[in-house]
Write a protein that holds these residues in place. Structure first.
Motif, PDB file in Angstrom:
ATOM      1  N   VAL A 162       0.865  -1.184   0.000  1.00 41.46           N
ATOM      2  CA  VAL A 162       0.000   0.000   0.000  1.00 41.46           C
ATOM      3  C   VAL A 162       0.904   1.237   0.000  1.00 41.46           C
ATOM      4  O   VAL A 162       1.878   1.297   0.755  1.00 41.46           O
ATOM      5  CB  VAL A 162      -0.919   0.010   1.243  1.00 41.46           C
ATOM      6  CG1 VAL A 162      -1.703   1.318   1.324  1.00 41.46           C
ATOM      7  CG2 VAL A 162      -1.869  -1.182   1.206  1.00 41.46           C
TER       8      VAL A 162
ATOM      9  N   TRP B 227      -1.193   8.499  -5.456  1.00 43.12           N
ATOM     10  CA  TRP B 227      -1.286   7.055  -5.194  1.00 43.12           C
ATOM     11  C   TRP B 227      -1.523   6.759  -3.711  1.00 43.12           C
ATOM     12  O   TRP B 227      -1.714   5.584  -3.342  1.00 43.12           O
ATOM     13  CB  TRP B 227       0.022   6.360  -5.620  1.00 43.12           C
ATOM     14  CG  TRP B 227       0.227   6.243  -7.096  1.00 43.12           C
ATOM     15  CD1 TRP B 227       0.888   7.121  -7.897  1.00 43.12           C
ATOM     16  CD2 TRP B 227      -0.221   5.171  -7.934  1.00 43.12           C
ATOM     17  NE1 TRP B 227       0.888   6.673  -9.192  1.00 43.12           N
ATOM     18  CE2 TRP B 227       0.207   5.458  -9.244  1.00 43.12           C
ATOM     19  CE3 TRP B 227      -0.937   4.003  -7.712  1.00 43.12           C
ATOM     20  CZ2 TRP B 227      -0.052   4.625 -10.325  1.00 43.12           C
ATOM     21  CZ3 TRP B 227      -1.207   3.160  -8.789  1.00 43.12           C
ATOM     22  CH2 TRP B 227      -0.769   3.488 -10.078  1.00 43.12           C
TER      23      TRP B 227
ATOM     24  N   GLN C 178      -3.334   3.690  -1.968  1.00 46.53           N
ATOM     25  CA  GLN C 178      -3.710   2.742  -3.030  1.00 46.53           C
ATOM     26  C   GLN C 178      -2.966   1.419  -2.827  1.00 46.53           C
ATOM     27  O   GLN C 178      -1.784   1.384  -2.515  1.00 46.53           O
ATOM     28  CB  GLN C 178      -3.322   3.364  -4.376  1.00 46.53           C
ATOM     29  CG  GLN C 178      -3.606   2.520  -5.590  1.00 46.53           C
ATOM     30  CD  GLN C 178      -5.072   2.578  -5.998  1.00 46.53           C
ATOM     31  OE1 GLN C 178      -5.610   3.657  -6.224  1.00 46.53           O
ATOM     32  NE2 GLN C 178      -5.709   1.415  -6.070  1.00 46.53           N
ATOM     33  N   ARG C 179      -3.677   0.303  -3.032  1.00 45.37           N
ATOM     34  CA  ARG C 179      -3.025  -1.009  -2.999  1.00 45.37           C
ATOM     35  C   ARG C 179      -2.382  -1.237  -4.369  1.00 45.37           C
ATOM     36  O   ARG C 179      -3.039  -1.062  -5.411  1.00 45.37           O
ATOM     37  CB  ARG C 179      -4.063  -2.090  -2.698  1.00 45.37           C
ATOM     38  CG  ARG C 179      -3.452  -3.399  -2.201  1.00 45.37           C
ATOM     39  CD  ARG C 179      -4.516  -4.222  -1.477  1.00 45.37           C
ATOM     40  NE  ARG C 179      -5.642  -4.463  -2.357  1.00 45.37           N
ATOM     41  CZ  ARG C 179      -5.933  -5.639  -2.909  1.00 45.37           C
ATOM     42  NH1 ARG C 179      -5.197  -6.702  -2.641  1.00 45.37           N
ATOM     43  NH2 ARG C 179      -6.968  -5.771  -3.705  1.00 45.37           N
TER      44      ARG C 179
ATOM     45  N   ALA D  11      -2.150  -0.419 -10.046  1.00 40.39           N
ATOM     46  CA  ALA D  11      -3.174  -0.565  -9.003  1.00 40.39           C
ATOM     47  C   ALA D  11      -3.751  -1.975  -9.039  1.00 40.39           C
ATOM     48  O   ALA D  11      -3.922  -2.564 -10.112  1.00 40.39           O
ATOM     49  CB  ALA D  11      -4.282   0.462  -9.232  1.00 40.39           C
ATOM     50  N   VAL D  12      -4.032  -2.504  -7.864  1.00 45.61           N
ATOM     51  CA  VAL D  12      -4.607  -3.853  -7.764  1.00 45.61           C
ATOM     52  C   VAL D  12      -6.131  -3.728  -7.659  1.00 45.61           C
ATOM     53  O   VAL D  12      -6.630  -3.049  -6.754  1.00 45.61           O
ATOM     54  CB  VAL D  12      -4.060  -4.581  -6.525  1.00 45.61           C
ATOM     55  CG1 VAL D  12      -4.690  -5.967  -6.406  1.00 45.61           C
ATOM     56  CG2 VAL D  12      -2.541  -4.705  -6.616  1.00 45.61           C
ATOM     57  N   PRO D  13      -6.872  -4.360  -8.564  1.00 45.38           N
ATOM     58  CA  PRO D  13      -8.339  -4.300  -8.471  1.00 45.38           C
ATOM     59  C   PRO D  13      -8.813  -4.866  -7.135  1.00 45.38           C
ATOM     60  O   PRO D  13      -8.201  -5.792  -6.583  1.00 45.38           O
ATOM     61  CB  PRO D  13      -8.807  -5.191  -9.640  1.00 45.38           C
ATOM     62  CG  PRO D  13      -7.639  -5.261 -10.576  1.00 45.38           C
ATOM     63  CD  PRO D  13      -6.415  -5.144  -9.721  1.00 45.38           C
ATOM     64  N   SER D  14      -9.904  -4.321  -6.629  1.00 47.93           N
ATOM     65  CA  SER D  14     -10.347  -4.661  -5.269  1.00 47.93           C
ATOM     66  C   SER D  14     -10.666  -6.140  -5.119  1.00 47.93           C
ATOM     67  O   SER D  14     -10.507  -6.710  -4.044  1.00 47.93           O
ATOM     68  CB  SER D  14     -11.570  -3.825  -4.899  1.00 47.93           C
ATOM     69  OG  SER D  14     -12.610  -4.078  -5.838  1.00 47.93           O
ATOM     70  N   GLN D  15     -11.099  -6.786  -6.200  1.00 47.99           N
ATOM     71  CA  GLN D  15     -11.487  -8.195  -6.056  1.00 47.99           C
ATOM     72  C   GLN D  15     -10.283  -9.141  -6.016  1.00 47.99           C
ATOM     73  O   GLN D  15     -10.464 -10.350  -5.840  1.00 47.99           O
ATOM     74  CB  GLN D  15     -12.465  -8.621  -7.167  1.00 47.99           C
ATOM     75  CG  GLN D  15     -11.893  -8.639  -8.570  1.00 47.99           C
ATOM     76  CD  GLN D  15     -12.072  -7.309  -9.300  1.00 47.99           C
ATOM     77  OE1 GLN D  15     -11.920  -6.233  -8.704  1.00 47.99           O
ATOM     78  NE2 GLN D  15     -12.375  -7.386 -10.587  1.00 47.99           N
TER      79      GLN D  15
ATOM     80  N   GLU E 120      -7.379 -10.506  -3.977  1.00 44.35           N
ATOM     81  CA  GLU E 120      -6.862 -10.534  -2.619  1.00 44.35           C
ATOM     82  C   GLU E 120      -5.334 -10.411  -2.628  1.00 44.35           C
ATOM     83  O   GLU E 120      -4.688 -10.774  -3.601  1.00 44.35           O
ATOM     84  CB  GLU E 120      -7.233 -11.864  -1.930  1.00 44.35           C
ATOM     85  CG  GLU E 120      -8.704 -12.171  -1.874  1.00 44.35           C
ATOM     86  CD  GLU E 120      -9.238 -12.820  -3.145  1.00 44.35           C
ATOM     87  OE1 GLU E 120      -8.496 -12.859  -4.164  1.00 44.35           O
ATOM     88  OE2 GLU E 120     -10.386 -13.276  -3.144  1.00 44.35           O
ATOM     89  N   ASP E 121      -4.790  -9.949  -1.519  1.00 42.65           N
ATOM     90  CA  ASP E 121      -3.327  -9.858  -1.402  1.00 42.65           C
ATOM     91  C   ASP E 121      -2.661 -11.187  -1.754  1.00 42.65           C
ATOM     92  O   ASP E 121      -1.614 -11.218  -2.419  1.00 42.65           O
ATOM     93  CB  ASP E 121      -2.922  -9.473   0.027  1.00 42.65           C
ATOM     94  CG  ASP E 121      -3.003  -7.962   0.274  1.00 42.65           C
ATOM     95  OD1 ASP E 121      -3.362  -7.220  -0.665  1.00 42.65           O
ATOM     96  OD2 ASP E 121      -2.703  -7.550   1.415  1.00 42.65           O
TER      97      ASP E 121
ATOM     98  N   ALA F 261      -7.955 -10.906 -11.738  1.00 43.35           N
ATOM     99  CA  ALA F 261      -9.205 -10.216 -11.401  1.00 43.35           C
ATOM    100  C   ALA F 261     -10.407 -11.015 -11.898  1.00 43.35           C
ATOM    101  O   ALA F 261     -11.461 -11.054 -11.261  1.00 43.35           O
ATOM    102  CB  ALA F 261      -9.205  -8.806 -12.000  1.00 43.35           C
TER     103      ALA F 261
END
Lengths: 321, 321
Positions: free
Chosen positions: B61, B70, B73-74, B125-129, B131-132, B279
């Motif tokens: 992050v 940024w 942002q993840r 950027a990593v889309p929210s769906q 997971e890490d 994703a």
């Protein structure tokens, strides 16, 4: 007939053999001139484990059968004899036929003899304006021009050729004729000088200026040549390997993986383009001829061809007397 | 902050370092999860001669500077830091920048730490769906998908992947998702089983049926893997080399030249396609996770990752307490 024969345990000797009989679909060819290639010399070091009549570079005249439409025609011949039926032949890769024979190299007698047989399908007529001394270079010139099948040269100027033997010079000439800028690195000033009329920029290897190349052709047949090529190839560039040799090359995998370099093997080529270059005199290979021996002095010719800095040695295979 | 550091003479140790300061154009990233890659283990064997904070696979992050768009942002990050000005950058090859740094591999601290800095230009950027636990595979999945940049797979079905480690499995999955038939050869039944849900046909190496392939991807990082690839490649076929290793490979030049085979090095890939696969859940890398260690147990994690048959080992780099 007389033939230069490679026996088991790599002994080479002159041998009297019966004149070969063409099988169905084949012709008998009376060999005129034949060329000694680096690969012939590698056979003497055990490469391929070949036994039989040596040699694959030739020009000759069709001498039989009497019914052949080729009778009396001056010809060169594709060296790979393919089956026409396996998956690779059907994919348009007959030179990679799974059960192929290769004259003087694999399971089929070669051209260092008064006569050989070949399928008529392998023949290519030699235009009248191409002298025997030039036509005998059709096969190695075709192999040289195969570089342009292996890699697109467009926009990749200058390209570097490593090795100033017969193959390296033919490659440098052919690449230069395609319109790109060619650098040639070698060890023999006299050989490098043969490339200059073609607009090739030549360097003794030790004097090659710093910098990298997007295309490098390795034609030296030596470990140091491939060392140089891999040291000077640009990231994402292509090294075309034209030469085989008996040793293993100690490849650093990171030298390919990290710069994403391509190492592309290339062997034989098409005779048509090569004969066009010879017929139009856009390439004249005759300055490569170093010495010419009668077939009866074939052993001396092989020994001579192994001398340092020797270019093409020809055998005159026409029967004497 | 805590960091897993590779010193001179390849000693690795945990070290307290000052939190890095982002320079102009850079951001500070708080590392979430990091992955241990085979290349990290090769560093311990002397590959690259790297010194500094190890590691290049991460998700984190953005934690600074406060002015950055940024912030919060993840992100994942392209590992090559390029100059943007050299000839290779200008040719669209920034991952081959002549003066590039590579996080955790070349002249720049890596991700096995609480924080790292990176140019904002390197962030994705990593889309929210995602997971890490999936996002941390973005870099190796991008490298896997680079096979499709190195060679066109169209019409070259089936293709063979050699090696059932993390990279081989990611490659087999990605190739299968492109619609071609994929064979995977490895040594671990449990690993091979992970490829079967993707429609990959799997074999223990010793049971691979006879036959050749037009495309083979070497991802085993071993000499025997490249032996297998060169033994099974079809004439005019392409072997993609994805793995580096410390030893030299004893390459027989004739194995490339005679069948006119291509040996293509491939390293890093584009993050965009990899993140799309994650994703859309077309590739779920989480079954590769073998074990997870806190950064404070980084040495144990590195030792664990070297065990036989171990897949991905993750480091949780979030500061404790």
């Amino acid at each position: 007939m007389l033939a230069l024969y490679c026996g088991d345990e790599r002994q080479v000797f002159l041998k009297e053999l019966p004149r070969p009989e063409p099988k169905s679909g084949e012709v008998l060819i009376r060999v005129g001139l034949a060329g000694i290639c680096g690969t012939d010399l590698h056979i003497l070091q055990g490469y391929h484990g070949f036994q039989g009549v040596m040699g694959h570079e030739f020009v000759g005249v069709v001498a039989g059968p009497q019914s052949s439409s080729w009778l009396g025609q001056r010809v060169v011949g594709e060296i790979n004899v393919s089956c026409g039926r396996c998956d690779l032949c059907r994919r348009g890769l007959p030179r990679h036929c799974r059960i192929r024979q290769v004259i003087g190299l694999k399971n089929r007698d070669g051209v260092f003899a008064s006569y050989l047989t070949l399928p008529a399908a392998n023949l290519v007529a030699v235009p009248s304006q191409v002298e025997d001394e030039a036509a005998v270079f059709t096969e190695p010139l075709a192999a040289a021009m195969a570089v342009m099948e292996a890699v697109s040269l467009a926009g990749k100027s200058p390209a570097l050729v490593v090795g100033d033997g017969n193959l390296g010079l033919l490659i440098a000439w052919a690449m230069a004729r395609s319109g790109i800028e060619v650098h040639l690195a070698g060890h023999h000033g006299a050989h490098l000088a043969l490339a200059q009329p073609y607009g090739v920029t030549t360097f003794l290897e030790k004097d090659l200026p710093p910098g990298d190349y997007e295309v490098i052709v390795e034609a030296s047949g030596s470990r140091s040549g491939l060392d140089l090529a891999l040291a000077r190839i640009r990231p994402r560039g292509t090294v075309v390997m034209k030469s085989t040799y008996a040793d293993r090359y100690p490849l650093d995998p990171a030298a390919l993986v990290v710069p994403e370099v391509r190492l592309v093997g290339s062997r034989c080529g098409s005779f048509g383009p090569a004969l066009r270059m010879l017929a139009r005199r856009w390439i004249d290979p005759r300055p490569l001829i170093h010495r010419r021996f009668p077939l009866s002095q074939g052993l001396e010719a092989l020994a001579w061809a192994q001398g340092p800095g020797v270019l093409k040695v020809l055998l005159d295979c026409r029967e004497e007397g």
